[in-house]
Design a protein around this motif. Sequence first.
Motif, PDB file in Angstrom:
ATOM      1  N   GLU A  81      -2.723  -3.438 -31.892  1.00 25.40           N
ATOM      2  CA  GLU A  81      -1.672  -4.449 -31.696  1.00 25.40           C
ATOM      3  C   GLU A  81      -0.600  -4.344 -32.774  1.00 25.40           C
ATOM      4  O   GLU A  81       0.596  -4.413 -32.484  1.00 25.40           O
ATOM      5  N   VAL A  82      -1.023  -4.167 -34.038  1.00 28.33           N
ATOM      6  CA  VAL A  82      -0.042  -4.056 -35.127  1.00 28.33           C
ATOM      7  C   VAL A  82       0.833  -2.809 -34.912  1.00 28.33           C
ATOM      8  O   VAL A  82       2.055  -2.837 -35.108  1.00 28.33           O
ATOM      9  N   ALA A  83       0.206  -1.724 -34.481  1.00 25.96           N
ATOM     10  CA  ALA A  83       0.980  -0.495 -34.234  1.00 25.96           C
ATOM     11  C   ALA A  83       2.008  -0.725 -33.118  1.00 25.96           C
ATOM     12  O   ALA A  83       3.153  -0.264 -33.197  1.00 25.96           O
ATOM     13  N   ASN A  84       1.613  -1.474 -32.092  1.00 27.39           N
ATOM     14  CA  ASN A  84       2.542  -1.757 -30.987  1.00 27.39           C
ATOM     15  C   ASN A  84       3.706  -2.647 -31.413  1.00 27.39           C
ATOM     16  O   ASN A  84       4.765  -2.633 -30.781  1.00 27.39           O
ATOM     17  N   GLU A  85       3.499  -3.420 -32.485  1.00 25.22           N
ATOM     18  CA  GLU A  85       4.609  -4.256 -32.965  1.00 25.22           C
ATOM     19  C   GLU A  85       5.757  -3.375 -33.464  1.00 25.22           C
ATOM     20  O   GLU A  85       6.928  -3.724 -33.321  1.00 25.22           O
ATOM     21  N   LEU A  86       5.415  -2.226 -34.049  1.00 28.42           N
ATOM     22  CA  LEU A  86       6.471  -1.335 -34.561  1.00 28.42           C
ATOM     23  C   LEU A  86       6.952  -0.367 -33.477  1.00 28.42           C
ATOM     24  O   LEU A  86       8.156  -0.153 -33.322  1.00 28.42           O
ATOM     25  N   SER A  87       5.994   0.199 -32.764  1.00 25.54           N
ATOM     26  CA  SER A  87       6.327   1.288 -31.833  1.00 25.54           C
ATOM     27  C   SER A  87       5.671   1.040 -30.476  1.00 25.54           C
ATOM     28  O   SER A  87       4.712   1.730 -30.110  1.00 25.54           O
ATOM     29  N   PRO A  88       6.159   0.042 -29.752  1.00 26.92           N
ATOM     30  CA  PRO A  88       5.508  -0.325 -28.500  1.00 26.92           C
ATOM     31  C   PRO A  88       5.425   0.842 -27.510  1.00 26.92           C
ATOM     32  O   PRO A  88       6.402   1.547 -27.311  1.00 26.92           O
ATOM     33  N   GLY A  89       4.210   1.024 -26.964  1.00 27.21           N
ATOM     34  CA  GLY A  89       4.017   2.061 -25.958  1.00 27.21           C
ATOM     35  C   GLY A  89       3.900   3.459 -26.536  1.00 27.21           C
ATOM     36  O   GLY A  89       3.775   4.431 -25.790  1.00 27.21           O
ATOM     37  N   ARG A  90       3.948   3.576 -27.878  1.00 26.51           N
ATOM     38  CA  ARG A  90       3.877   4.919 -28.497  1.00 26.51           C
ATOM     39  C   ARG A  90       2.750   4.945 -29.513  1.00 26.51           C
ATOM     40  O   ARG A  90       2.929   5.317 -30.671  1.00 26.51           O
ATOM     41  N   VAL A  91       1.573   4.533 -29.029  1.00 28.38           N
ATOM     42  CA  VAL A  91       0.398   4.449 -29.903  1.00 28.38           C
ATOM     43  C   VAL A  91      -0.729   5.273 -29.264  1.00 28.38           C
ATOM     44  O   VAL A  91      -0.953   5.197 -28.059  1.00 28.38           O
ATOM     45  N   GLU A  92      -1.408   6.069 -30.099  1.00 30.31           N
ATOM     46  CA  GLU A  92      -2.536   6.871 -29.610  1.00 30.31           C
ATOM     47  C   GLU A  92      -3.764   6.611 -30.462  1.00 30.31           C
ATOM     48  O   GLU A  92      -3.640   6.300 -31.647  1.00 30.31           O
ATOM     49  N   VAL A  93      -4.934   6.785 -29.868  1.00 26.94           N
ATOM     50  CA  VAL A  93      -6.195   6.713 -30.612  1.00 26.94           C
ATOM     51  C   VAL A  93      -6.867   8.077 -30.526  1.00 26.94           C
ATOM     52  O   VAL A  93      -7.025   8.629 -29.436  1.00 26.94           O
ATOM     53  N   TRP A  94      -7.215   8.606 -31.702  1.00 27.63           N
ATOM     54  CA  TRP A  94      -7.938   9.879 -31.760  1.00 27.63           C
ATOM     55  C   TRP A  94      -9.357   9.585 -32.251  1.00 27.63           C
ATOM     56  O   TRP A  94      -9.574   9.209 -33.404  1.00 27.63           O
ATOM     57  N   SER A  95     -10.313   9.763 -31.359  1.00 26.15           N
ATOM     58  CA  SER A  95     -11.722   9.446 -31.656  1.00 26.15           C
ATOM     59  C   SER A  95     -12.580  10.636 -31.260  1.00 26.15           C
ATOM     60  O   SER A  95     -12.198  11.423 -30.386  1.00 26.15           O
ATOM     61  N   ASN A  96     -13.756  10.742 -31.874  1.00 21.68           N
ATOM     62  CA  ASN A  96     -14.670  11.797 -31.403  1.00 21.68           C
ATOM     63  C   ASN A  96     -15.433  11.352 -30.149  1.00 21.68           C
ATOM     64  O   ASN A  96     -16.094  12.162 -29.503  1.00 21.68           O
ATOM     65  N   GLY A  97     -15.386  10.078 -29.827  1.00 21.59           N
ATOM     66  CA  GLY A  97     -15.996   9.583 -28.593  1.00 21.59           C
ATOM     67  C   GLY A  97     -17.471   9.919 -28.457  1.00 21.59           C
ATOM     68  O   GLY A  97     -17.975  10.092 -27.343  1.00 21.59           O
ATOM     69  N   TYR A  98     -18.175   9.968 -29.572  1.00 24.29           N
ATOM     70  CA  TYR A  98     -19.547  10.480 -29.538  1.00 24.29           C
ATOM     71  C   TYR A  98     -20.589   9.371 -29.339  1.00 24.29           C
ATOM     72  O   TYR A  98     -21.426   9.444 -28.445  1.00 24.29           O
TER      73      TYR A  98
END
Length: 252
Positions: A81-98
């Motif tokens: 949410e905080v990231a979207n306050e600065l750059s709405p719609g331009r946020v990614e999550v990089w996870s190992n998804g393990y």
Amino acid sequence: MSTIPDYTPKSNEAEWHITYRCDLACPNCNRLCFLPPTTPDMTLDDAREFNRQARELNWFPKIVILGGEPTLHGNLFAFIEVANELSPGRVEVWSNGYRDAAKQQLARVREEGRAKVCEETIKADGCMVLPQADFFLAPKDFGVINHRPGHNHAAIGCGVSVDAGGYAICSIGGAIDSVLDLKLRTKQLKDLFDPEFAHRQTCSLCDVCGRELGITSHHIAKSQVMHGSLMSPTWQAAVKRIEQRKKEGDGS
Ligand code: SF4
Ligand code: SF4
């Protein structure tokens, strides 16, 4: 007129290392997450402070939330949410998804649509050996100076590094600075856009990072494998120091 190369960020991207903790310990992890973290988790205030400084610079980068393993941080969704306050719609999550918990959180991220899940970082089979194996060969250990920035630098393609310790121009610069305790990170985002600071920080990082240095018999002869990764003396000393500190902290 200054003749130094322009190493200020050009990628319009910021990588928020919200934690350096990870449930995996992949050899050659370029954030050295096979070690106990030497920089604490980011707080939401750290993220808001980044936003404040970025706004002052009129800079609205794409924001990548990663780690370490970002789903281990209890506040992943608040960071989104905080990231979207600065750059709405331009946020990614990089996870190992393990872990199952990671899979569940990623499912929620996809469902809510407030950030894009990067599928390329998913490591369904767990730890893997990354092919780039020359990170931990410090050029200065081999008498190489003026090793030029390459792949991970924000002037070339990746994002700037953001973590609880501050800001670095190379995406892996925060991890390098943290593990080697070089005190190169700055708390002033505007420093990264100052050509002289950018040049100085970049050169100091690239003196100790072997990305794209290449592995030669000469390098191998002076190095040893630690945590499944080839490391030159500068890195060996740092790893030993961190492990010793951890041992003393554990009282063992
Ligand atoms: S999953 Fe990613 S962050 Fe974790 S150890 Fe492996 S490469 Fe590093
Ligand atoms: S610190 Fe390493 S990865 Fe970053 S720009 Fe320099 S050589 Fe490349």
